[in-house]
Scaffold this motif. Structure first.
Motif, short mmCIF file in Angstrom:
data_model
loop_
_atom_site.label_atom_id
_atom_site.label_comp_id
_atom_site.label_asym_id
_atom_site.label_seq_id
_atom_site.Cartn_x
_atom_site.Cartn_y
_atom_site.Cartn_z
N GLU A 167 0.89 -1.11 -0.11
CA GLU A 167 -0.05 -0.23 -0.02
C GLU A 167 1.00 1.26 -0.02
O GLU A 167 0.49 2.12 -0.76
CB GLU A 167 -1.03 -0.13 1.08
N ALA A 168 2.25 1.20 0.67
CA ALA A 168 2.62 2.67 0.64
C ALA A 168 3.61 2.59 -0.32
O ALA A 168 3.89 3.80 -0.59
CB ALA A 168 3.60 2.38 1.94
N ARG A 169 4.22 1.54 -1.01
CA ARG A 169 5.20 1.77 -1.98
C ARG A 169 4.86 1.51 -3.46
O ARG A 169 5.53 2.01 -4.39
CB ARG A 169 6.55 0.91 -1.59
N TRP A 170 3.93 0.70 -3.44
CA TRP A 170 3.43 0.23 -4.92
C TRP A 170 2.03 0.78 -5.24
O TRP A 170 1.71 1.45 -6.29
CB TRP A 170 3.17 -1.32 -4.96
N ALA A 171 0.92 0.72 -4.58
CA ALA A 171 -0.42 0.88 -4.72
C ALA A 171 -0.86 2.21 -5.41
O ALA A 171 -1.44 2.34 -6.50
CB ALA A 171 -1.31 0.57 -3.47
N GLY A 172 -0.31 3.41 -4.64
CA GLY A 172 -0.50 4.61 -5.23
C GLY A 172 -0.18 4.81 -6.52
O GLY A 172 -0.71 5.49 -7.41
N SER A 173 1.27 4.35 -6.97
CA SER A 173 1.89 4.72 -8.25
C SER A 173 0.93 3.96 -9.17
O SER A 173 0.89 4.53 -10.25
CB SER A 173 3.30 4.45 -8.12
N LEU A 174 0.93 2.47 -8.96
CA LEU A 174 0.00 1.75 -9.92
C LEU A 174 -1.45 2.42 -10.26
O LEU A 174 -1.76 2.47 -11.37
CB LEU A 174 0.03 0.43 -9.31
N LEU A 175 -1.88 2.73 -9.23
CA LEU A 175 -3.31 3.07 -9.41
C LEU A 175 -3.35 4.56 -10.21
O LEU A 175 -4.26 4.93 -10.93
CB LEU A 175 -4.03 3.41 -8.04
N GLY A 176 -2.40 5.40 -10.00
CA GLY A 176 -2.02 6.78 -10.84
C GLY A 176 -1.96 6.44 -11.96
O GLY A 176 -2.61 7.19 -13.01
N ARG A 177 -1.28 5.47 -12.46
CA ARG A 177 -1.02 5.37 -13.98
C ARG A 177 -2.43 4.50 -14.71
O ARG A 177 -2.45 4.99 -15.87
CB ARG A 177 0.25 3.99 -13.99
N LEU A 178 -2.92 3.77 -13.72
CA LEU A 178 -4.01 3.23 -14.25
C LEU A 178 -5.11 4.27 -14.67
O LEU A 178 -5.76 4.20 -15.68
CB LEU A 178 -4.71 2.11 -13.34
N ARG A 179 -5.54 5.02 -13.62
CA ARG A 179 -6.58 6.16 -13.86
C ARG A 179 -6.22 7.12 -15.01
O ARG A 179 -7.04 7.59 -15.62
CB ARG A 179 -7.10 6.79 -12.34
N LEU A 180 -5.00 7.59 -14.98
CA LEU A 180 -4.63 8.70 -16.28
C LEU A 180 -4.68 7.67 -17.39
O LEU A 180 -5.20 8.41 -18.15
CB LEU A 180 -2.98 9.06 -15.77
N ALA A 181 -4.34 6.37 -17.81
CA ALA A 181 -4.43 5.74 -18.74
C ALA A 181 -6.26 5.84 -19.11
O ALA A 181 -6.51 6.05 -20.15
CB ALA A 181 -4.00 4.52 -18.89
N GLN A 183 -8.26 7.84 -18.46
CA GLN A 183 -8.85 9.16 -18.74
C GLN A 183 -8.04 9.35 -20.19
O GLN A 183 -8.75 9.95 -21.17
CB GLN A 183 -8.33 10.32 -18.04
N ARG A 184 -6.98 8.89 -20.55
CA ARG A 184 -6.36 9.03 -21.77
C ARG A 184 -6.89 8.43 -22.89
O ARG A 184 -6.92 8.82 -24.27
CB ARG A 184 -4.89 8.86 -21.83
N TRP A 185 -7.35 7.31 -22.82
CA TRP A 185 -8.06 6.30 -23.66
C TRP A 185 -9.43 6.07 -23.44
O TRP A 185 -9.68 4.91 -23.09
CB TRP A 185 -7.03 5.22 -24.01
N PRO A 186 -10.35 6.92 -23.45
CA PRO A 186 -11.54 6.69 -23.10
C PRO A 186 -12.59 5.57 -24.06
O PRO A 186 -13.56 5.13 -23.59
CB PRO A 186 -12.33 7.95 -23.16
N ASP A 187 -12.00 5.40 -25.30
CA ASP A 187 -12.70 4.45 -25.82
C ASP A 187 -12.12 3.00 -25.92
O ASP A 187 -12.63 2.16 -26.60
CB ASP A 187 -12.37 5.03 -27.64
N ASN A 188 -11.24 2.75 -25.13
CA ASN A 188 -10.60 1.40 -24.90
C ASN A 188 -11.55 0.63 -24.08
O ASN A 188 -11.34 0.79 -22.74
CB ASN A 188 -9.11 1.51 -24.59
N ALA A 189 -12.37 -0.29 -24.64
CA ALA A 189 -13.39 -0.90 -23.78
C ALA A 189 -12.66 -1.75 -22.93
O ALA A 189 -13.10 -2.09 -21.77
CB ALA A 189 -14.43 -1.61 -24.59
#
Length: 265
Positions: A167-181, A183-189
């Motif tokens: 939770e402290a070292r991995w989750a935040g970074s991974l979740l940030g990458r996931l949610r930015l992607a 938003q970036r590719w809204p048509d990717n089902a």
């Protein structure tokens, strides 16, 4: 008595399997030899099911096969859209909204991947794993699964053991990458499907709400990961992503130990 339509699908599936060259698979295979086709046992090992269970599929038996298994069959056999659609519908599933076997790494990228002596894999925009090298399959077996997805795995209970201080070292970074992607590719089902699955994992919904600020000042920081075949204690690794010039469809990821003396056997 077998249904004639399912029995016919089984015959087609057998032909597709026999036409699949093991050398063309995008990752290491759990068998040796110089055959030019996949056996039913090969398929079972790659899918993580029993040989009897896979054989029943080719016999046309209706056993309520899981969607994940059919996804794996379509992926391993690299079925084109029409064949994949027949397989999905014939086993009682809706075809995926994205074509089976969409974007694929080219031969040059695969060659570079398999030369690596570090854990390395290639994935698409939705983080579905398209290819993994032998080192990666040995030290992160989940990467070689037919339905492997980086983000789906990263938020699973299994990942929280291998990704230390999760939770402290991995989750935040991974979740940030996931949610930015997302938003970036809204048509990717498929990406939308992955996000919905991740958000259903225990504790992730709350974490999602707490990490709306996705700016990450040390996203390339070394993080602890456990490799039982390498060392008894966690190893600090950096995750580096590479890609073809101007191409955002594929990511080539490499795990590099912070300590240069650490080697992956």
């Amino acid at each position: 008595m077998l249904d004639a339509r399912r029995e016919d699908l089984g015959r087609m599936l057998r032909a597709w399997r026999m036409a699949r060259d093991p050398a063309a698979l995008p990752g290491p295979v759990p068998f040796r030899g110089h055959r030019t086709y996949l056996t039913q046992l090969d398929m079972a090992l790659l899918l993580g099911v029993s040989e009897r269970w896979y054989r029943a599929l080719e016999r046309g038996e209706d056993r309520g096969y899981a969607r994940e298994m059919i996804d794996g069959v379509a992926r391993i056999l690299a079925l084109p859209p029409r064949q994949a659609t027949a397989l999905y519908r014939g086993t009682g599933h809706q075809p995926p909204r994205r074509p089976a076997g969409g974007v694929r790494p080219d031969a040059a990228l695969l060659d570079l991947l398999h030369q690596q002596r570090r854990v390395s894999w290639i994935c698409d925009q939705a983080w579905d794993v398209l290819a993994v090298n032998a080192v990666g399959a040995r030290h992160c077996p989940w990467l070689a699964r037919a339905d492997a997805n980086v983000m789906t795995w990263a938020f699973s209970a299994e990942a929280r053991y291998q990704l230390r201080d999760w939770e402290a070292r991995w989750a935040g970074s991974l979740l940030g990458r996931l949610r930015l992607a997302w938003q970036r590719w809204p048509d990717n089902a498929r990406l939308d499907e992955v996000v919905r699955g991740v958000r259903r994992e225990p504790g992730v919904a709350e974490l999602w709400e707490r990490t709306a600020d996705t700016r990450e000042t040390s996203d390339d920081a070394a993080r602890p990961m456990y490799f039982p075949l390498v060392a008894p204690d966690p190893v600090d690794v950096r995750v580096a992503a590479y890609g073809r010039f101007g191409d955002t469809a594929l990511r080539w990821l490499v795990l590099t130990p912070e300590d240069p003396t650490v080697a992956f056997p």
